[in-house]
Structure formats: C-alpha cells, structure tokens
Scaffold this active site. Structure first.
Site, PDB file in Angstrom:
ATOM      1  N   GLU A 104      -3.260   7.640  -4.172  1.00 40.00           N
ATOM      2  CA  GLU A 104      -3.341   6.374  -3.446  1.00 40.00           C
ATOM      3  C   GLU A 104      -3.147   5.219  -4.420  1.00 40.00           C
ATOM      4  O   GLU A 104      -3.872   5.115  -5.415  1.00 40.00           O
ATOM      5  CB  GLU A 104      -4.688   6.239  -2.742  1.00 40.00           C
ATOM      6  CG  GLU A 104      -4.784   4.984  -1.874  1.00 40.00           C
ATOM      7  CD  GLU A 104      -6.096   4.905  -1.108  1.00 40.00           C
ATOM      8  OE1 GLU A 104      -6.068   4.692   0.107  1.00 40.00           O
ATOM      9  OE2 GLU A 104      -7.159   5.064  -1.758  1.00 40.00           O
ATOM     10  N   TYR A 121       0.866  -1.187   0.000  1.00 38.08           N
ATOM     11  CA  TYR A 121       0.000   0.000   0.000  1.00 38.08           C
ATOM     12  C   TYR A 121       0.897   1.229   0.000  1.00 38.08           C
ATOM     13  O   TYR A 121       1.899   1.291   0.726  1.00 38.08           O
ATOM     14  CB  TYR A 121      -0.897   0.024   1.233  1.00 38.08           C
ATOM     15  CG  TYR A 121      -1.697   1.314   1.354  1.00 38.08           C
ATOM     16  CD1 TYR A 121      -2.962   1.429   0.782  1.00 38.08           C
ATOM     17  CD2 TYR A 121      -1.181   2.427   2.018  1.00 38.08           C
ATOM     18  CE1 TYR A 121      -3.685   2.604   0.863  1.00 38.08           C
ATOM     19  CE2 TYR A 121      -1.894   3.613   2.105  1.00 38.08           C
ATOM     20  CZ  TYR A 121      -3.150   3.693   1.526  1.00 38.08           C
ATOM     21  OH  TYR A 121      -3.854   4.877   1.601  1.00 38.08           O
TER      22      TYR A 121
END
Length: 386
Positions: free
Chosen positions: A197, A109
């Site tokens: 993101e 992530y």
C-alpha cells in the site's frame, strides 16, 4: 507478517522504485547523527509502529532544522501513539525514521493485494491520495479503480494503463508511473507479499513519481522461502501472547471478549466464535490447535488462553480426525491440574476416539462440563459465566 515503513521503503528501493532518502534509528543521538547526512531544507520525522493513522496521532512531523528535529525526536521516542488501529492502549514508539522533504504537486493512492474471492491480484488506484481509502470508497466510490490481474510472469502495458488512468498523468510522469506498476508487481510476486500500500504516491513539482509512504505485509506461510524478510520481524510490535503461541505452532489471535476458545480447524473456530456471539457473549480469542496437535501442544494452548485475565470461561470444541479426542483429553487434564483452572470449562468432543476422550475427562476428578454438540456447548459456557 508486517514490517515497518522504513523497511518497506528499502525493499521498494531494491526493486528500482523511487522513495525519499531517509534514515532510521533506535535512539535520538543516532538519528540526529544520521540525519545530518541528508540533503534537505526540511526534515520529515515519522514514528515507526505497525499501525496506520500516525499523522493524526502526532506521529508525523515536519521540522525546519536540526534543532527542531532533535526536540521533536526526544518528545516522540518512547511516546504511546493511539490510532484507530492500535486500540485505546496505543503503541509505544521505539524507533524513529526521518527523511528528506518532498515538493508535492499531486497525491494518489495505490495498493496491490491478493483478492481471495477471484484468486487474482488486484491493484486499487485513486486520485484521492493521503486520505483514508475507506472513506473515499464510502463517499466517492467513483474515485477508485480496481484492476484484477491473472497471476503471470509479466504485467501488460494495457493493464498498467488501466491502473494509472485515474492519475491523469502525461509524458515522462506517465512513463514513470507505468514503470512503478511493473516494479511493484514484480516485487509483490517475488517476495510473496500479501499487501503493498502506497498512500500517498506523489507527483512532485519536478514531475517525479515517488512513494511517500509505504506499507508491505507478507504471507506468513511463505516466510520459510524468505529468510531475509523474516529477519525484518519486530517482536516489539507483536502481542507477547501471540509470540508465545507461534513458538508452539498455534494460530492464536487475541480478541476483546471473555470466553476463551480452543478449536481444531480454522473453519470450526470461526463457527465456534459465531455461536458464542449468537448467545450474547464475545470470544476472547481465536485459537486453532491444528489437526495433529500433541498433548503438550494442547496443554500449551490452554495455558495461553488462561494467561488472558479477561477470560471468565473456556469452550473447547474438537472434531477428531487426525486429532484424536483422547489425546486432547489428556492434554486438557494435565494442563488443568498444573494450572489449577478456576474458570468454568466446557468441552465438546466428536470424531475419532471421542468416547475414550469423554471417559478421560469424566474420570479426571475435575469440574469439566461436557456438551453433546456445539449449540449445547455454547449455551452451557454462556450460562456458566453468568
């Protein structure tokens, strides 16, 4: 401003960041035609909506051949996806994206955002990719690293090292990840992004670092500097009332309550919503008419509030500075007469020309409830809609 995944990946690609090859289309026929040009064993079909959680909602599918892709595309296009971010009403899929499949070895992530509290740019990294990062933060906080950076022209090697340390990469993969961080930082600053993101960021079996999914948000206040980004805006993904509000330069966000709010100033608007909740009700919207609103702008704001069928009453809270209370009062009276308001209307005025404004409201012949202060206004509107 939000954009679609396929648009975000195109921007990343322009900054030298590796993403899977993919194509998007607004029709199944066009999508299949373009998909035949991809070089892949399997196809990854993705619904394009402005909301996360698409995978669990059936918006991401892996298909073995063109026939499967055609069938799945016909089923997905026009379907309403319901995710935690769409609410129960869901969002209709109006565009599709298909890309080449990837051989995944590890998932990570990575995000980059403006940290308003510290006035710095923050990179958040984790070796728990492909998951809800909020769940990771709750259950395994040690698996998340936050690195805050002073805004500058370049990002240092040591900062890059801190960000990717949790990935535990070696050799060329580590070099590629460092290059990725530098490119994202450059893109973030040069486009006035507010959020990037990547979830998941993957290490492929041939040791490449690839952005498998991507989300980018931009600062609305900076869009005048980026006409090329403004062109990416998809009005189909936005609330029609919010679009109408933007035409009048009104800051409007629809909420789930039944008391409409019109306020000048974001801070005062937040305080107004808080005190409504304090007295047991919920605001129907956030609406800031700004400091120098005209009579026409006030009238437009009132019409927008009343377009929400859930609104059972309206609270107007104005502190006159640049915004003169008499100007607001004229706007309220004009709109009320034109629309024929049938719900209780409570008005609290203070500041510049508030006496003149109050006289205009009192002599309008309309059923307008005056309030002495914000606490009094909240009590009166809550009582009026019982």
């Amino acid at each position: 401003m939000n954009i679609h995944e396929h648009q975000a990946k195109q921007i990343l690609k322009e900054f030298g960041i590796e993403v899977p090859n993919g194509v998007f289309a607004l029709s199944v026929e066009d999508l299949i035609k373009k998909a035949k040009q991809l070089n892949t064993e399997k196809y990854v079909l993705k619904a394009q909506i402005h909301a996360g959680g698409r995978g669990k909602a059936g918006g991401v599918k892996i298909l073995n051949n063109i026939d499967e892709l055609t069938k799945a595309s016909k089923e997905l296009l026009g379907k309403k996806l319901i995710t935690p971010q769409t609410g129960p009403e869901g969002k209709e899929v109006k565009r599709l994206y298909v890309e080449e499949s990837s051989s995944i070895k590890k998932e990570f992530y990575l995000s980059c955002l403006v940290d308003r509290e510290s006035s710095k740019i923050a990179f958040i990294s984790s070796d728990q990719g492909g998951m809800d990062i909020e769940e990771v933060a709750k259950n395994n906080p040690e698996k998340i690293i936050t690195t805050k950076l002073d805004i500058g022209e370049d990002i240092s090697e040591s900062d890059c090292e801190k960000i990717i340390k949790i990935f535990n990469l070696k050799d060329n993969s580590k070099i590629a990840a460092t290059s990725l961080i530098k490119s994202i930082y450059k893109m973030f600053l040069s486009t006035d992004a507010s959020l990037v993101e990547i979830n998941p960021l993957i290490l492929t079996k041939d040791k490449k670092i690839v952005c498998l999914d991507a989300k980018i948000n931009f600062d609305d206040n900076s869009l005048y500097r980026h006409p090329e980004i403004l062109k990416l805006r998809d009005l189909n993904e936005e609330n029609p009332t919010e679009i109408e509000a933007s035409k009048h330069n009104l800051s409007y966000i629809k909420l789930d309550g039944n008391i409409g709010c019109m306020v000048n100033g974001a801070g005062l608007a937040m305080a107004t919503m808080d005190i409504i909740k304090l007295y047991g009700k919920e605001p129907a919207n956030f609406l800031d008419v700004g400091g120098g609103a005209s009579k026409e702008k006030v009238s437009a704001a009132l019409k927008i509030i009343l377009s929400d069928k859930n609104v059972k009453g309206i609270l107007i809270n104005i502190f006159g500075g640049i915004m003169k209370c008499d100007v607001l009062a004229h706007g309220v009276v004009d709109a009320a007469k034109e629309i024929k308001i049938k719900v209780p209307l409570v008005v609290r005025l203070a500041g510049t020309n508030f006496k003149e404004g109050k006289n205009i409201l009192d002599n309008s012949g309309l059923k307008i409830i005056s309030a002495e202060n914000l606490d009094d206004a909240a009590k009166k509107i809550v009582e009026a809609i019982k």
